[in-house]
Design a protein around this motif. Sequence first.
Motif, PDB file in Angstrom:
ATOM      1  N   GLY A   1      39.593  32.453 -15.179  1.00 33.39           N
ATOM      2  CA  GLY A   1      40.066  32.291 -14.883  1.00 33.39           C
ATOM      3  C   GLY A   1      39.073  33.167 -13.992  1.00 33.39           C
ATOM      4  O   GLY A   1      39.561  33.076 -12.646  1.00 33.39           O
ATOM      5  N   VAL A   2      38.316  34.024 -14.750  1.00 33.58           N
ATOM      6  CA  VAL A   2      37.378  35.110 -13.569  1.00 33.58           C
ATOM      7  C   VAL A   2      36.308  34.096 -13.065  1.00 33.58           C
ATOM      8  O   VAL A   2      36.252  34.314 -11.690  1.00 33.58           O
ATOM      9  N   ALA A   3      36.203  32.721 -13.321  1.00 34.28           N
ATOM     10  CA  ALA A   3      35.406  31.945 -12.336  1.00 34.28           C
ATOM     11  C   ALA A   3      35.788  31.399 -11.534  1.00 34.28           C
ATOM     12  O   ALA A   3      35.281  30.980 -10.269  1.00 34.28           O
ATOM     13  N   ALA A   4      37.227  30.800 -11.659  1.00 36.48           N
ATOM     14  CA  ALA A   4      37.604  30.775 -10.248  1.00 36.48           C
ATOM     15  C   ALA A   4      38.052  31.730  -9.225  1.00 36.48           C
ATOM     16  O   ALA A   4      38.205  31.512  -7.935  1.00 36.48           O
ATOM     17  N   GLY A   5      38.077  33.071  -9.159  1.00 34.11           N
ATOM     18  CA  GLY A   5      38.019  34.367  -8.808  1.00 34.11           C
ATOM     19  C   GLY A   5      36.577  34.417  -8.051  1.00 34.11           C
ATOM     20  O   GLY A   5      36.242  34.457  -6.684  1.00 34.11           O
ATOM     21  N   PHE A   6      35.957  33.707  -8.579  1.00 31.59           N
ATOM     22  CA  PHE A   6      34.369  34.050  -8.229  1.00 31.59           C
ATOM     23  C   PHE A   6      33.756  33.250  -7.191  1.00 31.59           C
ATOM     24  O   PHE A   6      33.605  33.461  -6.008  1.00 31.59           O
ATOM     25  N   LEU A   7      34.710  31.922  -7.135  1.00 32.67           N
ATOM     26  CA  LEU A   7      34.373  30.907  -6.958  1.00 32.67           C
ATOM     27  C   LEU A   7      34.895  31.453  -5.217  1.00 32.67           C
ATOM     28  O   LEU A   7      34.529  30.646  -3.918  1.00 32.67           O
ATOM     29  N   VAL A   8      36.769  32.027  -5.345  1.00 34.94           N
ATOM     30  CA  VAL A   8      36.868  32.355  -3.931  1.00 34.94           C
ATOM     31  C   VAL A   8      36.526  33.361  -3.641  1.00 34.94           C
ATOM     32  O   VAL A   8      36.607  33.072  -1.975  1.00 34.94           O
ATOM     33  N   TYR A   9      35.667  34.169  -3.867  1.00 34.00           N
ATOM     34  CA  TYR A   9      35.011  34.971  -3.078  1.00 34.00           C
ATOM     35  C   TYR A   9      34.172  34.713  -2.681  1.00 34.00           C
ATOM     36  O   TYR A   9      33.487  34.821  -1.534  1.00 34.00           O
ATOM     37  N   LEU A  10      33.446  33.526  -3.501  1.00 30.89           N
ATOM     38  CA  LEU A  10      31.840  32.601  -2.741  1.00 30.89           C
ATOM     39  C   LEU A  10      32.501  32.034  -1.538  1.00 30.89           C
ATOM     40  O   LEU A  10      31.636  32.157  -0.297  1.00 30.89           O
ATOM     41  N   VAL A  11      32.908  30.898  -1.125  1.00 33.58           N
ATOM     42  CA  VAL A  11      33.397  30.737  -0.529  1.00 33.58           C
ATOM     43  C   VAL A  11      34.539  31.520   0.960  1.00 33.58           C
ATOM     44  O   VAL A  11      33.944  31.374   2.064  1.00 33.58           O
ATOM     45  N   GLY A  12      35.252  32.212   0.802  1.00 34.61           N
ATOM     46  CA  GLY A  12      35.932  33.198   1.522  1.00 34.61           C
ATOM     47  C   GLY A  12      34.355  34.275   1.909  1.00 34.61           C
ATOM     48  O   GLY A  12      34.305  34.186   3.135  1.00 34.61           O
ATOM     49  N   ALA A  13      34.153  34.540   0.989  1.00 30.64           N
ATOM     50  CA  ALA A  13      33.231  35.713   1.799  1.00 30.64           C
ATOM     51  C   ALA A  13      31.398  35.101   2.919  1.00 30.64           C
ATOM     52  O   ALA A  13      31.446  35.757   3.701  1.00 30.64           O
TER      53      ALA A  13
ATOM     54  N   MET B   1      43.658  36.960 -11.558  1.00 33.46           N
ATOM     55  CA  MET B   1      43.566  37.967 -10.818  1.00 33.46           C
ATOM     56  C   MET B   1      42.846  38.644 -11.144  1.00 33.46           C
ATOM     57  O   MET B   1      42.741  40.308  -9.821  1.00 33.46           O
ATOM     58  N   THR B   2      42.769  39.400 -12.140  1.00 30.30           N
ATOM     59  CA  THR B   2      42.095  40.984 -12.371  1.00 30.30           C
ATOM     60  C   THR B   2      40.296  40.214 -11.519  1.00 30.30           C
ATOM     61  O   THR B   2      39.824  41.766 -10.764  1.00 30.30           O
ATOM     62  N   ASN B   3      39.700  38.984 -11.534  1.00 26.01           N
ATOM     63  CA  ASN B   3      38.435  39.214 -10.450  1.00 26.01           C
ATOM     64  C   ASN B   3      38.361  38.887  -8.897  1.00 26.01           C
ATOM     65  O   ASN B   3      38.150  40.119  -8.695  1.00 26.01           O
ATOM     66  N   LEU B   4      40.035  38.485  -8.714  1.00 25.70           N
ATOM     67  CA  LEU B   4      40.563  38.770  -6.921  1.00 25.70           C
ATOM     68  C   LEU B   4      40.714  40.126  -6.967  1.00 25.70           C
ATOM     69  O   LEU B   4      40.117  40.765  -5.836  1.00 25.70           O
ATOM     70  N   LEU B   5      41.076  41.211  -7.645  1.00 26.82           N
ATOM     71  CA  LEU B   5      41.544  42.135  -7.027  1.00 26.82           C
ATOM     72  C   LEU B   5      40.406  43.299  -8.173  1.00 26.82           C
ATOM     73  O   LEU B   5      40.672  45.048  -7.788  1.00 26.82           O
ATOM     74  N   ASN B   6      39.549  42.626  -8.665  1.00 26.65           N
ATOM     75  CA  ASN B   6      38.333  43.740  -8.744  1.00 26.65           C
ATOM     76  C   ASN B   6      37.082  44.335  -7.130  1.00 26.65           C
ATOM     77  O   ASN B   6      36.942  43.235  -7.056  1.00 26.65           O
ATOM     78  N   PRO B   7      37.805  45.907  -7.217  1.00 30.13           N
ATOM     79  CA  PRO B   7      36.494  45.810  -5.435  1.00 30.13           C
ATOM     80  C   PRO B   7      35.359  45.932  -5.744  1.00 30.13           C
ATOM     81  O   PRO B   7      34.473  45.585  -5.520  1.00 30.13           O
ATOM     82  N   LYS B   8      34.723  45.335  -7.934  1.00 28.10           N
ATOM     83  CA  LYS B   8      33.005  45.767  -7.591  1.00 28.10           C
ATOM     84  C   LYS B   8      32.655  44.516  -7.463  1.00 28.10           C
ATOM     85  O   LYS B   8      31.722  43.869  -6.198  1.00 28.10           O
TER      86      LYS B   8
ATOM     87  N   ALA C   1      34.450  42.427  -5.384  1.00 26.88           N
ATOM     88  CA  ALA C   1      34.594  42.034  -3.613  1.00 26.88           C
ATOM     89  C   ALA C   1      33.715  43.218  -2.893  1.00 26.88           C
ATOM     90  O   ALA C   1      33.213  42.192  -1.937  1.00 26.88           O
ATOM     91  N   LEU C   2      33.344  43.898  -3.860  1.00 22.98           N
ATOM     92  CA  LEU C   2      31.866  45.123  -2.360  1.00 22.98           C
ATOM     93  C   LEU C   2      30.484  44.600  -3.057  1.00 22.98           C
ATOM     94  O   LEU C   2      29.513  44.380  -2.255  1.00 22.98           O
ATOM     95  N   LEU C   3      30.476  43.191  -3.761  1.00 22.71           N
ATOM     96  CA  LEU C   3      29.141  42.457  -3.929  1.00 22.71           C
ATOM     97  C   LEU C   3      28.991  41.715  -3.515  1.00 22.71           C
ATOM     98  O   LEU C   3      28.298  41.175  -2.567  1.00 22.71           O
ATOM     99  N   TYR C   4      30.501  40.720  -2.407  1.00 25.50           N
ATOM    100  CA  TYR C   4      29.765  39.638  -1.466  1.00 25.50           C
ATOM    101  C   TYR C   4      29.937  39.802  -0.591  1.00 25.50           C
ATOM    102  O   TYR C   4      29.192  39.019   0.024  1.00 25.50           O
ATOM    103  N   ILE C   5      30.364  40.919   0.168  1.00 25.95           N
ATOM    104  CA  ILE C   5      30.406  42.094   1.281  1.00 25.95           C
ATOM    105  C   ILE C   5      28.978  43.124   1.503  1.00 25.95           C
ATOM    106  O   ILE C   5      28.462  42.471   2.830  1.00 25.95           O
ATOM    107  N   SER C   6      28.175  43.488   0.824  1.00 25.94           N
ATOM    108  CA  SER C   6      27.959  44.746   1.265  1.00 25.94           C
ATOM    109  C   SER C   6      26.116  44.309   0.128  1.00 25.94           C
ATOM    110  O   SER C   6      25.688  44.909   1.238  1.00 25.94           O
ATOM    111  N   ILE C   7      26.762  43.586  -0.834  1.00 26.86           N
ATOM    112  CA  ILE C   7      24.873  44.062  -1.452  1.00 26.86           C
ATOM    113  C   ILE C   7      24.278  42.261  -1.429  1.00 26.86           C
ATOM    114  O   ILE C   7      23.672  42.218  -1.076  1.00 26.86           O
ATOM    115  N   ILE C   8      25.327  41.520  -2.059  1.00 26.96           N
ATOM    116  CA  ILE C   8      24.468  39.720  -1.902  1.00 26.96           C
ATOM    117  C   ILE C   8      23.931  40.148  -0.248  1.00 26.96           C
ATOM    118  O   ILE C   8      23.106  39.337  -0.619  1.00 26.96           O
TER     119      ILE C   8
END
Length: 213
Positions: A46-58, A119-126, A128-135
């Motif tokens: 489930g955490v991996a699926a959350g990463f993919l959501v961030y990857l595509v959206g960001a 949901m734990t990953n999607l709501l994880n601020p770490k 979110a900011l990793l994909y928006i501010s760091i990568i």
Amino acid sequence: MVEQTAVLGVASVALGMVLSPGPNMMYLISRSTSQGRRAGVISLAGVAAGFLVYLVGANLGLAVLFAALPGLLAVIRFAGALYLLWLAWQTIKPGGVSVFASRDVPPEPPRRLFLMGLMTNLLNPKIALLYISIIPQFIVLDRGSVLLQGTLLGCVQIAVALLVNLAIVLAAGGIAGFLADRPSWLRAQRLAMGSLLAVLAIMLAVVPQGATS
């Protein structure tokens, strides 16, 4: 195309962040120690699926944004450095609670374990900011497609995070037992990870764009 230095940079940041206590680690460890490794692996899916959501959206959004505002990359770079410094303090500050501390959680079926991991990953601020501010600060505009660079670097982050988290899931029970009577070991781990994050933050802030990418 993405350069090797950018891949190594993202991998280093991803490693420092995945080893620092956060929602994903706490959830995966609590499930693995209370319900077994199988539950931990399902939760990790489930955490991996959350990463993919961030990857595509960001990356879809960032590709458009950087094309319109290329100067925004410098702002994002410093924001990412400040966030890493904050995360370093959260890791080493006094009074922190071990993620391996024993927790009583009720057993859940596989479907719910997966959804809770997602949901734990999607709501994880770490994350979110990793994909928006760091990568994004490792992206170089004159090196080709922003979308392709962001996607490849995101895949590097996901690979590092999943490998480390899988190792944690498989070893959570043994680690928890080992650290139960060794608080000094836990403090050393937190200090090492916090120091690594602080060093990465300073590097992101002082190294010119393109030198780290």
